[in-house]
Design a protein around this motif. Structure first.
Motif, PDB file in Angstrom:
ATOM      1  N   ARG A  67       0.842  -1.179   0.000  1.00  0.00           N
ATOM      2  CA  ARG A  67       0.000   0.000   0.000  1.00  0.00           C
ATOM      3  C   ARG A  67       0.879   1.231   0.000  1.00  0.00           C
ATOM      4  O   ARG A  67       1.781   1.356   0.829  1.00  0.00           O
ATOM      5  CB  ARG A  67      -0.916   0.013   1.219  1.00  0.00           C
ATOM      6  CG  ARG A  67      -1.945   1.115   1.149  1.00  0.00           C
ATOM      7  CD  ARG A  67      -2.884   1.093   2.339  1.00  0.00           C
ATOM      8  NE  ARG A  67      -3.965   2.039   2.133  1.00  0.00           N
ATOM      9  CZ  ARG A  67      -4.802   2.417   3.082  1.00  0.00           C
ATOM     10  NH1 ARG A  67      -4.710   1.910   4.292  1.00  0.00           N
ATOM     11  NH2 ARG A  67      -5.764   3.295   2.823  1.00  0.00           N
ATOM     12  N   ILE A  68       0.642   2.118  -0.940  1.00  0.00           N
ATOM     13  CA  ILE A  68       1.300   3.412  -0.964  1.00  0.00           C
ATOM     14  C   ILE A  68       0.320   4.432  -0.405  1.00  0.00           C
ATOM     15  O   ILE A  68      -0.832   4.504  -0.837  1.00  0.00           O
ATOM     16  CB  ILE A  68       1.754   3.784  -2.383  1.00  0.00           C
ATOM     17  CG1 ILE A  68       2.783   2.753  -2.897  1.00  0.00           C
ATOM     18  CG2 ILE A  68       2.360   5.180  -2.407  1.00  0.00           C
ATOM     19  CD1 ILE A  68       3.206   2.963  -4.342  1.00  0.00           C
ATOM     20  N   VAL A  69       0.760   5.189   0.575  1.00  0.00           N
ATOM     21  CA  VAL A  69      -0.079   6.209   1.199  1.00  0.00           C
ATOM     22  C   VAL A  69       0.644   7.536   1.107  1.00  0.00           C
ATOM     23  O   VAL A  69       1.862   7.589   0.888  1.00  0.00           O
ATOM     24  CB  VAL A  69      -0.392   5.862   2.668  1.00  0.00           C
ATOM     25  CG1 VAL A  69      -1.157   4.554   2.759  1.00  0.00           C
ATOM     26  CG2 VAL A  69       0.884   5.791   3.494  1.00  0.00           C
ATOM     27  N   SER A  70      -0.095   8.641   1.255  1.00  0.00           N
ATOM     28  CA  SER A  70       0.535   9.949   1.151  1.00  0.00           C
ATOM     29  C   SER A  70      -0.321  11.013   1.808  1.00  0.00           C
ATOM     30  O   SER A  70      -1.556  10.938   1.783  1.00  0.00           O
ATOM     31  CB  SER A  70       0.771  10.312  -0.322  1.00  0.00           C
ATOM     32  OG  SER A  70       1.444  11.557  -0.415  1.00  0.00           O
ATOM     33  N   ASP A  71       0.371  12.011   2.385  1.00  0.00           N
ATOM     34  CA  ASP A  71      -0.314  13.198   2.885  1.00  0.00           C
ATOM     35  C   ASP A  71      -0.172  14.360   1.908  1.00  0.00           C
ATOM     36  O   ASP A  71      -0.514  15.493   2.218  1.00  0.00           O
ATOM     37  CB  ASP A  71       0.225  13.588   4.258  1.00  0.00           C
ATOM     38  CG  ASP A  71       1.735  13.782   4.279  1.00  0.00           C
ATOM     39  OD1 ASP A  71       2.380  13.634   3.215  1.00  0.00           O
ATOM     40  OD2 ASP A  71       2.281  14.086   5.363  1.00  0.00           O
ATOM     41  N   ALA A  72       0.333  14.096   0.698  1.00  0.00           N
ATOM     42  CA  ALA A  72       0.509  15.123  -0.320  1.00  0.00           C
ATOM     43  C   ALA A  72      -0.815  15.379  -1.046  1.00  0.00           C
ATOM     44  O   ALA A  72      -1.686  14.505  -1.106  1.00  0.00           O
ATOM     45  CB  ALA A  72       1.578  14.698  -1.316  1.00  0.00           C
ATOM     46  N   PRO A  73      -0.969  16.563  -1.634  1.00  0.00           N
ATOM     47  CA  PRO A  73      -2.190  16.855  -2.390  1.00  0.00           C
ATOM     48  C   PRO A  73      -2.369  15.898  -3.572  1.00  0.00           C
ATOM     49  O   PRO A  73      -1.418  15.261  -4.035  1.00  0.00           O
ATOM     50  CB  PRO A  73      -1.964  18.289  -2.875  1.00  0.00           C
ATOM     51  CG  PRO A  73      -0.963  18.863  -1.932  1.00  0.00           C
ATOM     52  CD  PRO A  73      -0.071  17.716  -1.547  1.00  0.00           C
ATOM     53  N   LEU A  77      -2.866   2.582  -4.579  1.00  0.00           N
ATOM     54  CA  LEU A  77      -2.224   3.863  -4.829  1.00  0.00           C
ATOM     55  C   LEU A  77      -3.120   4.994  -4.324  1.00  0.00           C
ATOM     56  O   LEU A  77      -4.343   4.959  -4.510  1.00  0.00           O
ATOM     57  CB  LEU A  77      -1.956   4.054  -6.323  1.00  0.00           C
ATOM     58  CG  LEU A  77      -1.127   2.955  -7.014  1.00  0.00           C
ATOM     59  CD1 LEU A  77      -0.918   3.298  -8.482  1.00  0.00           C
ATOM     60  CD2 LEU A  77       0.220   2.783  -6.316  1.00  0.00           C
ATOM     61  N   PRO A  78      -2.533   6.027  -3.718  1.00  0.00           N
ATOM     62  CA  PRO A  78      -3.339   7.129  -3.185  1.00  0.00           C
ATOM     63  C   PRO A  78      -3.662   8.171  -4.245  1.00  0.00           C
ATOM     64  O   PRO A  78      -3.074   8.186  -5.335  1.00  0.00           O
ATOM     65  CB  PRO A  78      -2.418   7.711  -2.114  1.00  0.00           C
ATOM     66  CG  PRO A  78      -1.048   7.514  -2.688  1.00  0.00           C
ATOM     67  CD  PRO A  78      -1.103   6.188  -3.411  1.00  0.00           C
ATOM     68  N   ALA A  79      -4.544   9.070  -3.897  1.00  0.00           N
ATOM     69  CA  ALA A  79      -4.917  10.151  -4.822  1.00  0.00           C
ATOM     70  C   ALA A  79      -3.735  11.053  -5.133  1.00  0.00           C
ATOM     71  O   ALA A  79      -3.733  11.755  -6.154  1.00  0.00           O
ATOM     72  CB  ALA A  79      -6.054  10.963  -4.219  1.00  0.00           C
ATOM     73  N   ALA A  80      -2.704  11.041  -4.298  1.00  0.00           N
ATOM     74  CA  ALA A  80      -1.533  11.890  -4.538  1.00  0.00           C
ATOM     75  C   ALA A  80      -0.771  11.504  -5.801  1.00  0.00           C
ATOM     76  O   ALA A  80       0.009  12.305  -6.329  1.00  0.00           O
ATOM     77  CB  ALA A  80      -0.600  11.828  -3.335  1.00  0.00           C
ATOM     78  N   VAL A  81      -0.965  10.281  -6.318  1.00  0.00           N
ATOM     79  CA  VAL A  81      -0.240   9.833  -7.513  1.00  0.00           C
ATOM     80  C   VAL A  81      -0.796  10.544  -8.746  1.00  0.00           C
ATOM     81  O   VAL A  81      -2.012  10.608  -8.967  1.00  0.00           O
ATOM     82  CB  VAL A  81      -0.347   8.312  -7.670  1.00  0.00           C
ATOM     83  CG1 VAL A  81       0.231   7.864  -9.009  1.00  0.00           C
ATOM     84  CG2 VAL A  81       0.375   7.611  -6.522  1.00  0.00           C
ATOM     85  N   LYS A  82       0.110  11.057  -9.557  1.00  0.00           N
ATOM     86  CA  LYS A  82      -0.276  11.757 -10.777  1.00  0.00           C
ATOM     87  C   LYS A  82      -0.919  10.804 -11.789  1.00  0.00           C
ATOM     88  O   LYS A  82      -0.589   9.609 -11.825  1.00  0.00           O
ATOM     89  CB  LYS A  82       0.952  12.410 -11.416  1.00  0.00           C
ATOM     90  CG  LYS A  82       1.497  13.625 -10.666  1.00  0.00           C
ATOM     91  CD  LYS A  82       2.753  14.139 -11.340  1.00  0.00           C
ATOM     92  CE  LYS A  82       3.221  15.443 -10.720  1.00  0.00           C
ATOM     93  NZ  LYS A  82       2.370  16.595 -11.099  1.00  0.00           N
TER      94      LYS A  82
END
Length: 667
Positions: A565-571, A600-605
């Motif tokens: 799981r890839i997680v992120s606090d980025a926009p 994949l989180p929403a932060a991924v382009k």
């Protein structure tokens, strides 16, 4: 690596809270032991019905040998492996502490000769094949702090001398010594006694040994003083006649969970016996098992003997019990197995064991730093050594050189956050490699239940070279299990000695965080069942790159991130999955990265791969397969692996190489 100048915004949540939040998400996914899981309690043992066999391999002495400062043997000293008599004799007699591993059989000459063992020594068999043949280990008066484990000592028998009257060829003999632990050995067919503990020796433990095919097994005493304190537990006396043991003038003799079977029956009405409390000995026997034994336990009129809980089958003769003796628990705690379980337990676990040959170096109990323990491992190390690291924060760098393979770094806390190795060096001070908190150049290194961190604060410094590695590997067959890698830029580098050399790294049930190129290098690397956190640097458009592979073009396997799981606090739409790194413009470094079966989180382009230093991402080997989550939408700029190709891009195929390496198969 050359990176764009970047900063993480000040004031992020503390690392501990960030990691804890991620762990909570992981637990919800039931991805296995990738959170801060507590160590499981010991499971019931199928044989004894008590606890797992795991703690029967402890490297710490118990019983009387654990008292009055304890018995640590060669702990704190160098580790050496010996295969010949000269080397064994040299290291055993040295003044400084040594952990001496005996590999294979060492035939001692002349027949029956002594190998003198001095103070502060551990002599331990490698695996279950370490043997001393035709010779004796001898501890002279004044010797202290000795551990002898996992050895077979055999065959100094003088033909025709069943009573052992012509030569004093014991397996181990000690006179007036203190703090000795004799554990998991096999003694057989010697010239006199198998084990003689004599002349006021104190603080002795004899555990999990096999005494076989001999007349006189274990004698204690040969003194008018009443000083010796000895624990004798979980030993198997089989095919022996007497001294199982004979304890003469012992202050305290505690015998428990021993198994006596198949006693030699030569018609001797007196000197064929099991346990004998002689002189003024105070003896306590608990939960032992006697099968086919004459005089299973007996005591002189001047001695004391308390027996409780033992089982007797096919026994005859004396069963003496008188006096109060003593209470062992007034001296130490111990686990008492049921007498009914003793035959199965002792036959299974006594004598040399393959697992015990793994040497354990304890930090900081025996070695003040992790590096000191690593330095104690011999160059060219040919068998496993564990560096067991107690909970705590170790602010220091660690380097495992190529000459020291087969090391396990293991945190002993309940979870990986308990044991942290951390430093704060950026690349501006010594280059990218010089910034690494931990460097592993050796092959066959495993790290487990640990956190590796580089806590250089890039937001607080303006430097030309803010890369700050928590870990760099160049060795082959490297395993990380239940580990965390904390940093910002270039957190984790898995590399190889040169472009065309293929090194393999397996990361499982772990946590990796960073912002710019924080998983990078040319090693074949599998990240499985793990959490990867892409940290925000405060940008609305570009917060960084998860991977920067530099795979050699001749290697089909670079990075595989799977079942993770890839997680992120980025926009949203502000993080790249990766870019191709060509170190120094090396055209033959052609990145290969596959992300499969991973959230994949929403932060991924939506276009997650990008160019680097003039090299197009489209010339690299980037792909996804069955990614899911808000950041997984398929676009024209997201190559997808076909089902047919996915069948060949597996964990096994990434790692197997020419030697069939399969660390994932052990789970």
């Amino acid at each position: 690596m050359t990176h764009l100048h970047s900063k993480r915004l000040p004031g992020p949540p503390p690392r501990g809270r960030t990691l804890a939040a991620v762990v909570g998400l992981v637990a919800a996914l039931t991805l296995g032991a990738i959170g801060q899981a507590k160590a499981a309690a010991p499971a019931p043992d199928r044989v004894s019905g008590t606890v797992s066999s795991a703690d029967r391999w402890t490297d710490r002495a118990h019983g009387f040998a654990s008292l009055d400062g304890g018995t640590t043997g060669g702990a704190g000293g160098k580790v050496v492996t010996v295969t010949d008599q000269a080397s064994l004799a040299r290291y055993a007699a040295a003044e400084e502490p040594y952990i001496i591993r005996v590999s294979g059989a060492i035939a001692v000459e002349p027949f029956g000769s002594d190998i003198v063992v001095a103070s502060d020594k551990t002599v331990i068999g490698v695996g279950d094949s370490g043997e001393i043949v035709h010779g004796e280990l001898h501890l002279n008066p004044g010797t202290h702090n000795v551990i002898i484990r996992n050895l077979t000592i055999r065959d100094s028998y003088v033909e025709g001398d069943w009573d052992g009257k012509t030569q004093d060829f014991d397996a181990i003999q000690m006179d007036t010594v203190d703090h000795v632990w004799i554990d998991h050995n096999r003694f057989t067919h010697m010239g006199d006694g198998l084990l003689d503990i004599r002349k006021d020796s104190q603080y002795i433990t004899v555990s999990y040994n096999r005494f076989t095919d001999h007349n006189k097994a274990l004698g204690i005493g040969w003194t008018t003083n009443v000083l010796t304190q000895i624990t004798i537990d979980h030993n198997w006396f089989t095919g022996t006649k007497q001294r199982n043991p004979s304890a003469d003038n012992c202050a305290y003799a505690h015998l428990y969970n021993n198994y006596l079977s198949a006693q030699v029956n030569d018609g001797d009405p007196v000197w064929t016996y099991g346990n004998w409390s002689r002189g003024h000995t105070k003896m306590v026997i608990e939960n032992s098992y006697y099968d086919g034994v004459q005089h299973p336990y007996q005591a002189d009129a001047t001695a004391e003997l308390v027996q409780r809980g033992s089982i007797l089958r096919n026994t005859a003769g004396r069963h003496d019990e008188w006096g109060a003796a003593f209470e062992p628990r007034d001296f130490y705690d111990y686990r008492l197995d049921p007498a009914s379980a003793v035959p199965a337990l002792v036959t299974r676990f006594s004598g040399p064991q393959k697992r015990i040959g793994t040497v354990e170096l304890n930090v900081p109990a025996d070695y003040p730093t992790v590096q000191a323990a690593v330095d104690a491992v011999p160059d060219g190390n040919d068998s496993a050594v564990t560096v067991a690291i107690a909970p705590g924060t170790y602010r220091a760098k660690v380097f495992i050189p190529a000459a020291k393979p087969r090391i396990l770094l293991r945190g002993t806390g309940q979870d990986r956050s308990d044991t942290v190795i951390v430093h704060d060096t950026p690349a501006a001070y010594g280059g990218s490699t010089g910034s690494a908190t931990v460097r592993i150049a050796a092959n066959d290194v495993t790290a487990r239940n640990l956190t590796f961190s580089n806590d250089f604060d890039e937001a607080a410094h303006e430097l030309n070279g803010e890369q700050a590695l928590a870990m760099k590997t160049t060795g082959d067959r490297i395993v990380f299990e239940d580990t965390a890698f904390l940093g910002n830029q270039d957190t984790l580098m898995t590399d190889s000695p040169n472009l065309t050399a293929i090194s393999r790294v397996y990361i499982r049930d772990s946590y990796i965080e960073g912002d710019v190129d924080f998983i990078y290098g040319r090693a074949t690397t599998v990240v499985e069942r793990s959490v990867i956190k892409a940290l925000s640097r405060g940008s609305a458009t570009n917060n960084g790159y998860i991977t920067a592979a530099s795979t050699w073009k001749g290697n089909p396997h670079g990075f595989l991130i799977t079942r993770s799981r890839i997680v992120s606090d980025a926009p949203a739409e502000s993080f790249h999955l990766g870019r191709p790194w060509h170190p120094g413009g090396e055209v033959d470094a052609v990145a290969q990265v596959l992300i499969r079966d991973t959230e994949l989180p929403a932060a991924v382009k939506s276009s997650p791969w990008t160019d680097m230093s003039g090299f197009s991402w489209k010339d690299a080997r980037f792909a996804e397969y069955r990614t899911y989550g808000p950041g997984s939408a398929v676009t024209a700029d997201r190559p997808q692996l076909s089902d047919a190709d996915a069948a060949t891009y597996t964990v096994a195929n990434y790692l197997s190489g020419a030697d069939g390496w399969a660390p994932h198969a052990h789970h």
